[in-house]
Design an enzyme around this catalytic site. Structure first.
Site, PDB file in Angstrom:
ATOM      1  CG  HIS A 111      -2.061  -1.037   1.051  1.00  0.00           C
ATOM      2  ND1 HIS A 111      -2.806  -1.495   2.107  1.00  0.00           N
ATOM      3  CD2 HIS A 111      -2.512  -1.706  -0.039  1.00  0.00           C
ATOM      4  CE1 HIS A 111      -3.673  -2.410   1.672  1.00  0.00           C
ATOM      5  NE2 HIS A 111      -3.506  -2.555   0.380  1.00  0.00           N
ATOM      6  CB  CYS A 153       3.260  18.306 -14.702  1.00  0.00           C
ATOM      7  SG  CYS A 153       2.372  17.591 -13.309  1.00  0.00           S
ATOM      8  N   GLY A 192      -1.951  -9.035  12.530  1.00  0.00           N
ATOM      9  CA  GLY A 192      -2.512  -7.694  12.764  1.00  0.00           C
ATOM     10  C   GLY A 192      -3.223  -7.078  11.587  1.00  0.00           C
TER      11      GLY A 192
HETATM   12  P1  NAD Z   1      -7.064  -2.326  10.360  1.00  0.00           P
HETATM   13  O1  NAD Z   1      -6.905  -1.037  11.071  1.00  0.00           O
HETATM   14  O2  NAD Z   1      -8.231  -2.545   9.516  1.00  0.00           O
HETATM   15  O3  NAD Z   1      -7.053  -3.553  11.364  1.00  0.00           O
HETATM   16  C1  NAD Z   1      -6.074  -3.776  12.278  1.00  0.00           C
HETATM   17  C2  NAD Z   1      -6.115  -5.244  12.741  1.00  0.00           C
HETATM   18  O4  NAD Z   1      -5.085  -5.405  13.706  1.00  0.00           O
HETATM   19  C3  NAD Z   1      -7.420  -5.692  13.403  1.00  0.00           C
HETATM   20  O5  NAD Z   1      -7.789  -6.948  12.901  1.00  0.00           O
HETATM   21  C4  NAD Z   1      -7.061  -5.782  14.893  1.00  0.00           C
HETATM   22  O6  NAD Z   1      -7.795  -6.817  15.572  1.00  0.00           O
HETATM   23  C5  NAD Z   1      -5.598  -6.123  14.823  1.00  0.00           C
HETATM   24  N1  NAD Z   1      -4.796  -5.689  15.984  1.00  0.00           N
HETATM   25  C6  NAD Z   1      -4.961  -4.599  16.752  1.00  0.00           C
HETATM   26  N2  NAD Z   1      -3.985  -4.516  17.685  1.00  0.00           N
HETATM   27  C7  NAD Z   1      -3.182  -5.583  17.471  1.00  0.00           C
HETATM   28  C8  NAD Z   1      -1.992  -6.056  18.087  1.00  0.00           C
HETATM   29  N3  NAD Z   1      -1.421  -5.392  19.116  1.00  0.00           N
HETATM   30  N4  NAD Z   1      -1.434  -7.209  17.615  1.00  0.00           N
HETATM   31  C9  NAD Z   1      -1.994  -7.890  16.585  1.00  0.00           C
HETATM   32  N5  NAD Z   1      -3.119  -7.480  15.963  1.00  0.00           N
HETATM   33  C10 NAD Z   1      -3.700  -6.342  16.395  1.00  0.00           C
HETATM   34  O7  NAD Z   1      -5.712  -2.479   9.531  1.00  0.00           O
HETATM   35  P2  NAD Z   1      -5.375  -3.196   8.174  1.00  0.00           P
HETATM   36  O8  NAD Z   1      -6.104  -4.504   8.065  1.00  0.00           O
HETATM   37  O9  NAD Z   1      -3.918  -3.191   8.082  1.00  0.00           O
HETATM   38  O10 NAD Z   1      -5.960  -2.286   6.984  1.00  0.00           O
HETATM   39  C11 NAD Z   1      -6.224  -0.930   6.977  1.00  0.00           C
HETATM   40  C12 NAD Z   1      -5.427  -0.099   5.977  1.00  0.00           C
HETATM   41  O11 NAD Z   1      -4.938   1.002   6.690  1.00  0.00           O
HETATM   42  C13 NAD Z   1      -4.237  -0.739   5.359  1.00  0.00           C
HETATM   43  O12 NAD Z   1      -4.365  -0.603   3.996  1.00  0.00           O
HETATM   44  C14 NAD Z   1      -3.023   0.097   5.783  1.00  0.00           C
HETATM   45  O13 NAD Z   1      -2.312   0.536   4.655  1.00  0.00           O
HETATM   46  C15 NAD Z   1      -3.572   1.293   6.449  1.00  0.00           C
HETATM   47  N6  NAD Z   1      -2.956   1.640   7.749  1.00  0.00           N
HETATM   48  C16 NAD Z   1      -1.596   1.594   7.930  1.00  0.00           C
HETATM   49  C17 NAD Z   1      -1.037   1.902   9.154  1.00  0.00           C
HETATM   50  C18 NAD Z   1       0.473   1.833   9.334  1.00  0.00           C
HETATM   51  O14 NAD Z   1       1.197   1.971   8.365  1.00  0.00           O
HETATM   52  N7  NAD Z   1       0.960   1.585  10.546  1.00  0.00           N
HETATM   53  C19 NAD Z   1      -1.846   2.290  10.213  1.00  0.00           C
HETATM   54  C20 NAD Z   1      -3.241   2.350  10.008  1.00  0.00           C
HETATM   55  C21 NAD Z   1      -3.767   2.022   8.771  1.00  0.00           C
HETATM   56 ZN    ZN Z   2       3.802  16.109 -12.175  1.00  0.00          ZN
END
Ligand code: NAD
Ligand code: ZN
Length: 252
Positions: A111, A153, A192
């Site tokens: 992503h 651009c 996670g």
């Molecule tokens: P999500 O926020 O939808 O879900 C997070 C998941 O992590 C849940 O299933 C939850 O139960 C679990 N979780 C929470 N705490 C935890 C822990 N301590 N240990 C293990 N699991 C735990 O996140 P997602 O499924 O990654 O998708 C959401 C989108 O948001 C992704 O595309 C991502 O790119 C983006 N995102 C990225 C970040 C980052 O880069 N750190 C942060 C937030 C969202």
């Molecule tokens: Zn450009």
């Protein structure tokens, strides 16, 4: 041993970076799922940039946790290894185990990378450190003229991440598909993530093939729980060091 690891926002939660759906997920009462879209950027680029600048600052202050470190250990113990992360933070890259870091070819940020800024129209791309962006704002919304513009651009620059509803980068898809084509994995770890994107579940299941172990590490159930060979209902930083030890011992 061949190993595929897939991570989501949950692995960085214990480093203090909120997940989108967790209790600290909302930003100024706004739902991240509605901010991380091309429509939100078209409507209000200043607001979206502010959110990303705050997130960049939070990530810069955060440190990798024991789960990020355990994955570096696993990568070093495997014959063939790939980590596919949905995270846009850089904690996998900064994590160390025994002085070692992840090899660049071991990681796919499916992503994107929050520290990349790219043009919303052409191919221009810059890493944040190289870019002369407007200084972070002090609260109010930034006027559009102060937002970063493309030096080629003139269009608005945007964060180098994949927003909801956007296509994945083809080169990244190929890296994952090439890895899967080389054969089944002995172990697949899904850590996670709600695994709500079809391709994430698909890669996990195909990675494990007929005989591989599919581990889910998540305090909560997800659509993958039913097909996992083992669900570890613990926080990633608590569960990963022991689980990695167990997987490496079994393969020795
Ligand atoms: P999500 O926020 O939808 O879900 C997070 C998941 O992590 C849940 O299933 C939850 O139960 C679990 N979780 C929470 N705490 C935890 C822990 N301590 N240990 C293990 N699991 C735990 O996140 P997602 O499924 O990654 O998708 C959401 C989108 O948001 C992704 O595309 C991502 O790119 C983006 N995102 C990225 C970040 C980052 O880069 N750190 C942060 C937030 C969202
Ligand atoms: Zn450009």
């Amino acid at each position: 041993m061949r190993v595929l690891v897939i991570t989501g926002a949950g692995i960085s939660a214990e480093s203090g970076i909120p997940t989108f759906r967790g209790k600290d997920g909302y930003w100024r009462k706004l739902d991240p799922a509605s901010l991380a879209t091309p429509e939100a950027f078209a409507r209000n680029p200043g607001l979206v940039w502010e959110w990303y600048r705050e997130r960049r600052a939070g990530i810069r202050k955060a440190e990798p946790n024991a789960a990020h470190e355990a994955i570096v250990r696993l990568a070093n113990g495997a014959r063939d290894f790939l980590l596919v992360t949905q995270n846009v933070d850089d904690l996998h890259t900064r994590a160390r185990w025994n002085g070692k870091q992840l090899r660049e070819d071991h990681l796919v940020q499916i992503h994107g990378d929050i520290f990349v800024t790219r043009c919303s129209r052409c191919d221009r791309k810059e890493h944040e450190d190289e870019l002369a962006t407007a200084s972070p704002s002090s609260g109010g919304q930034e006027p559009e003229r102060e937002l970063p513009r493309c030096l080629d651009c003139g269009a608005l620059m945007r964060p180098g991440v994949v927003w909801f509803g956007e296509q994945l980068d083809l080169a990244n898809i190929h890296k994952v598909e090439d890895f899967l084509a080389r054969g089944d994995c002995d172990a697949v770890l899904v850590i996670g993530t709600t695994a709500m994107f079809g391709y994430i579940g698909d890669w996990a299941v195909r990675g494990a093939g007929d005989s591989g172990q599919l581990f889910e590490i998540n305090p909560e159930t997800t659509p993958l729980s039913d097909v996992a060979t083992e669900c570890v209902r613990e926080r990633a930083a608590v569960a990963l060091p022991g689980l990695v030890e167990r997987i490496l011992a079994r393969s020795a």
